[in-house]
Design a protein around this motif. Structure first.
Motif, PDB file in Angstrom:
ATOM      1  N   GLN A 155       0.781  -1.227  -0.023  1.00 37.97           N
ATOM      2  CA  GLN A 155       0.078   0.100  -0.008  1.00 37.97           C
ATOM      3  C   GLN A 155       0.758   1.341  -0.105  1.00 37.97           C
ATOM      4  OE1 GLN A 155      -3.445   0.183   2.658  1.00 37.97           O
ATOM      5  NE2 GLN A 155      -2.916   2.384   3.161  1.00 37.97           N
ATOM      6  N   VAL A 156       1.769   1.422   1.117  1.00 39.01           N
ATOM      7  CA  VAL A 156       2.449   2.604   0.867  1.00 39.01           C
ATOM      8  C   VAL A 156       3.433   2.863  -0.347  1.00 39.01           C
ATOM      9  CG1 VAL A 156       4.510   3.760   2.125  1.00 39.01           C
ATOM     10  CG2 VAL A 156       2.711   2.444   3.414  1.00 39.01           C
ATOM     11  N   ARG A 157       4.038   1.852  -0.796  1.00 42.75           N
ATOM     12  CA  ARG A 157       4.649   1.840  -2.177  1.00 42.75           C
ATOM     13  C   ARG A 157       4.098   2.432  -3.111  1.00 42.75           C
ATOM     14  NH1 ARG A 157       7.009  -4.045  -1.903  1.00 42.75           N
ATOM     15  NH2 ARG A 157       8.195  -3.289  -3.861  1.00 42.75           N
ATOM     16  N   LEU A 158       2.615   1.919  -3.362  1.00 43.09           N
ATOM     17  CA  LEU A 158       1.470   2.301  -4.417  1.00 43.09           C
ATOM     18  C   LEU A 158       1.146   3.680  -4.199  1.00 43.09           C
ATOM     19  CD1 LEU A 158      -0.205  -1.179  -5.095  1.00 43.09           C
ATOM     20  CD2 LEU A 158       1.145   0.000  -6.815  1.00 43.09           C
ATOM     21  N   HIS A 159       0.764   3.951  -2.942  1.00 44.33           N
ATOM     22  CA  HIS A 159       0.309   5.174  -2.752  1.00 44.33           C
ATOM     23  C   HIS A 159       1.125   6.605  -2.676  1.00 44.33           C
ATOM     24  CE1 HIS A 159      -3.809   3.761  -0.726  1.00 44.33           C
ATOM     25  NE2 HIS A 159      -3.773   3.697  -1.909  1.00 44.33           N
ATOM     26  N   LEU A 160       2.371   6.113  -2.159  1.00 36.64           N
ATOM     27  CA  LEU A 160       3.367   7.413  -2.695  1.00 36.64           C
ATOM     28  C   LEU A 160       3.676   7.387  -4.105  1.00 36.64           C
ATOM     29  CD1 LEU A 160       5.990   6.890   0.347  1.00 36.64           C
ATOM     30  CD2 LEU A 160       4.068   8.547   0.048  1.00 36.64           C
ATOM     31  N   ARG A 161       3.671   6.404  -4.893  1.00 35.83           N
ATOM     32  CA  ARG A 161       3.932   6.603  -6.207  1.00 35.83           C
ATOM     33  C   ARG A 161       2.873   7.351  -7.070  1.00 35.83           C
ATOM     34  NH1 ARG A 161       4.084   1.595 -10.267  1.00 35.83           N
ATOM     35  NH2 ARG A 161       1.929   1.526  -9.796  1.00 35.83           N
ATOM     36  N   ALA A 162       1.505   7.218  -6.452  1.00 39.39           N
ATOM     37  CA  ALA A 162       0.249   7.676  -6.934  1.00 39.39           C
ATOM     38  C   ALA A 162       0.401   9.296  -6.903  1.00 39.39           C
ATOM     39  CB  ALA A 162      -0.940   7.166  -6.363  1.00 39.39           C
ATOM     40  N   ALA A 163       0.935   9.669  -5.464  1.00 39.11           N
ATOM     41  CA  ALA A 163       1.034  11.019  -5.071  1.00 39.11           C
ATOM     42  C   ALA A 163       2.191  11.653  -5.817  1.00 39.11           C
ATOM     43  CB  ALA A 163       1.065  10.927  -3.422  1.00 39.11           C
ATOM     44  N   GLY A 164       2.881  10.786  -6.529  1.00 32.73           N
ATOM     45  CA  GLY A 164       3.912  11.672  -7.183  1.00 32.73           C
ATOM     46  C   GLY A 164       5.386  11.622  -6.469  1.00 32.73           C
ATOM     47  N   TRP A 165       5.504  10.698  -5.425  1.00 30.68           N
ATOM     48  CA  TRP A 165       6.781  10.437  -4.754  1.00 30.68           C
ATOM     49  C   TRP A 165       6.944   8.815  -4.792  1.00 30.68           C
ATOM     50  CZ3 TRP A 165       9.062  14.634  -3.436  1.00 30.68           C
ATOM     51  CH2 TRP A 165       8.337  15.880  -3.295  1.00 30.68           C
ATOM     52  N   PRO A 166       7.406   8.306  -5.903  1.00 30.76           N
ATOM     53  CA  PRO A 166       7.698   6.874  -5.903  1.00 30.76           C
ATOM     54  C   PRO A 166       9.231   6.681  -4.884  1.00 30.76           C
ATOM     55  CG  PRO A 166       8.449   8.108  -7.990  1.00 30.76           C
ATOM     56  CD  PRO A 166       7.690   9.133  -7.211  1.00 30.76           C
ATOM     57  N   LEU A 167       9.295   5.502  -4.294  1.00 30.08           N
ATOM     58  CA  LEU A 167      10.423   5.196  -3.600  1.00 30.08           C
ATOM     59  C   LEU A 167      11.624   5.308  -4.425  1.00 30.08           C
ATOM     60  CD1 LEU A 167       8.420   4.035  -1.492  1.00 30.08           C
ATOM     61  CD2 LEU A 167       9.881   2.374  -1.072  1.00 30.08           C
ATOM     62  N   ALA A 168      12.706   5.798  -3.794  1.00 34.10           N
ATOM     63  CA  ALA A 168      14.062   6.083  -4.561  1.00 34.10           C
ATOM     64  C   ALA A 168      14.606   4.608  -5.079  1.00 34.10           C
ATOM     65  CB  ALA A 168      15.180   6.764  -3.765  1.00 34.10           C
ATOM     66  N   TYR A 169      14.423   3.658  -4.232  1.00 36.78           N
ATOM     67  CA  TYR A 169      14.871   2.477  -4.740  1.00 36.78           C
ATOM     68  C   TYR A 169      13.531   1.437  -4.431  1.00 36.78           C
ATOM     69  CZ  TYR A 169      17.533  -1.577  -5.767  1.00 36.78           C
ATOM     70  OH  TYR A 169      17.898  -2.868  -6.710  1.00 36.78           O
ATOM     71  N   ASP A 170      13.084   1.125  -5.431  1.00 41.03           N
ATOM     72  CA  ASP A 170      11.842   0.079  -5.364  1.00 41.03           C
ATOM     73  C   ASP A 170      11.779  -0.623  -7.019  1.00 41.03           C
ATOM     74  OD1 ASP A 170       9.550  -1.571  -5.188  1.00 41.03           O
ATOM     75  OD2 ASP A 170       8.409   0.201  -4.375  1.00 41.03           O
ATOM     76  N   PRO A 171      12.413  -1.428  -7.400  1.00 38.46           N
ATOM     77  CA  PRO A 171      12.583  -2.087  -8.467  1.00 38.46           C
ATOM     78  C   PRO A 171      11.100  -2.143  -9.046  1.00 38.46           C
ATOM     79  CG  PRO A 171      14.361  -3.076  -7.296  1.00 38.46           C
ATOM     80  CD  PRO A 171      13.399  -2.258  -6.278  1.00 38.46           C
ATOM     81  N   ARG A 172      10.200  -2.671  -8.212  1.00 41.17           N
ATOM     82  CA  ARG A 172       8.839  -3.143  -8.768  1.00 41.17           C
ATOM     83  C   ARG A 172       7.937  -1.781  -9.270  1.00 41.17           C
ATOM     84  NH1 ARG A 172       5.918  -8.035  -6.036  1.00 41.17           N
ATOM     85  NH2 ARG A 172       7.057  -8.988  -7.960  1.00 41.17           N
ATOM     86  N   TYR A 173       7.755  -0.784  -8.111  1.00 42.44           N
ATOM     87  CA  TYR A 173       6.923   0.312  -8.173  1.00 42.44           C
ATOM     88  C   TYR A 173       7.752   1.607  -8.278  1.00 42.44           C
ATOM     89  CZ  TYR A 173       3.742  -3.214  -6.548  1.00 42.44           C
ATOM     90  OH  TYR A 173       2.954  -4.448  -6.132  1.00 42.44           O
ATOM     91  N   GLY A 174       9.041   1.759  -8.111  1.00 41.61           N
ATOM     92  CA  GLY A 174       9.771   3.068  -7.895  1.00 41.61           C
ATOM     93  C   GLY A 174      10.908   3.077  -8.807  1.00 41.61           C
TER      94      GLY A 174
END
Length: 200
Positions: A155-174
């Protein structure tokens, strides 16, 4: 014994245990490797007691993980999680995907299953809500506090990406910022006020 050091204990009483889960160690057995070492198995080996997992963290996420020391405590904690009476705070290192990404907000986007073990934002999925705010920025990176109200997988990974803040290192979502070698997400704070539990 596995030779892998046990996670550090952040909180302990007669019914519960909160440990500092290391990144890379699964909480429960993985589908493709059911015999792999898990947080629960490692702790049970070291402590010589049966433990019950109360919630999950992604394999790559580090931080606060709650386990129950008996079945009654596990049932009580499960009820608290289902009723959203648990306070969870994550810290994430993110990159700005958009120049206009807001510095604080709330994401209300349902989440459903995707392909190959991934999740996705899906209007037909299960309701999910995350509140977030930027704590500080440094160059292309931002340190963000995220507070999930619900507890969907990824959830956190997907929602931060949706808000315009993808994780700096997340091969799947960021992103895949070479300055990092692991998922840039940490479960920083966990509290269950009705049980007097608080861990950082």
């Amino acid at each position: 014994m596995s030779g892998v050091p046990a996670p550090g204990v952040l909180y302990e009483d007669a019914s519960f245990l909160v440990v500092d889960k290391p990144a890379g160690l699964p909480v429960i057995p993985l589908r493709h490797d059911p015999g792999a070492l898990t947080v629960r198995r490692l702790l049970e080996q070291v402590r010589a007691e049966r433990l019950f997992v109360c919630h999950r963290l992604d394999v790559g996420t580090s931080g606060c993980l709650l386990l129950a020391r008996n079945e009654a405590a596990h049932r009580a904690a499960s009820t608290a999680f289902a009723a959203r009476r648990v306070e969870k705070t994550y810290l994430a290192v993110c990159e700005a995907a958009r120049a206009d990404a807001p510095s604080a907000g709330r994401v209300d986007r349902p989440i459903g299953p995707g392909r190959r073990g991934a999740m996705r934002l899906d209007s037909r999925g299960r309701p999910a809500t995350t509140r977030y705010r930027v704590l500080r920025r440094e160059g292309s990176l931002a340190w963000i506090e995220a507070r999930p109200v619900s507890g969907r997988r990824h959830q956190v990974r997907l929602h931060l990406r949706a808000a315009g803040w993808p994780l700096a290192y997340d091969p799947r979502y960021g992103g895949q910022d070479p300055r990092f070698a692991r998922l840039t997400l940490h479960a920083w704070h966990l509290a269950l006020p009705e049980f007097g539990i608080e861990a950082l």
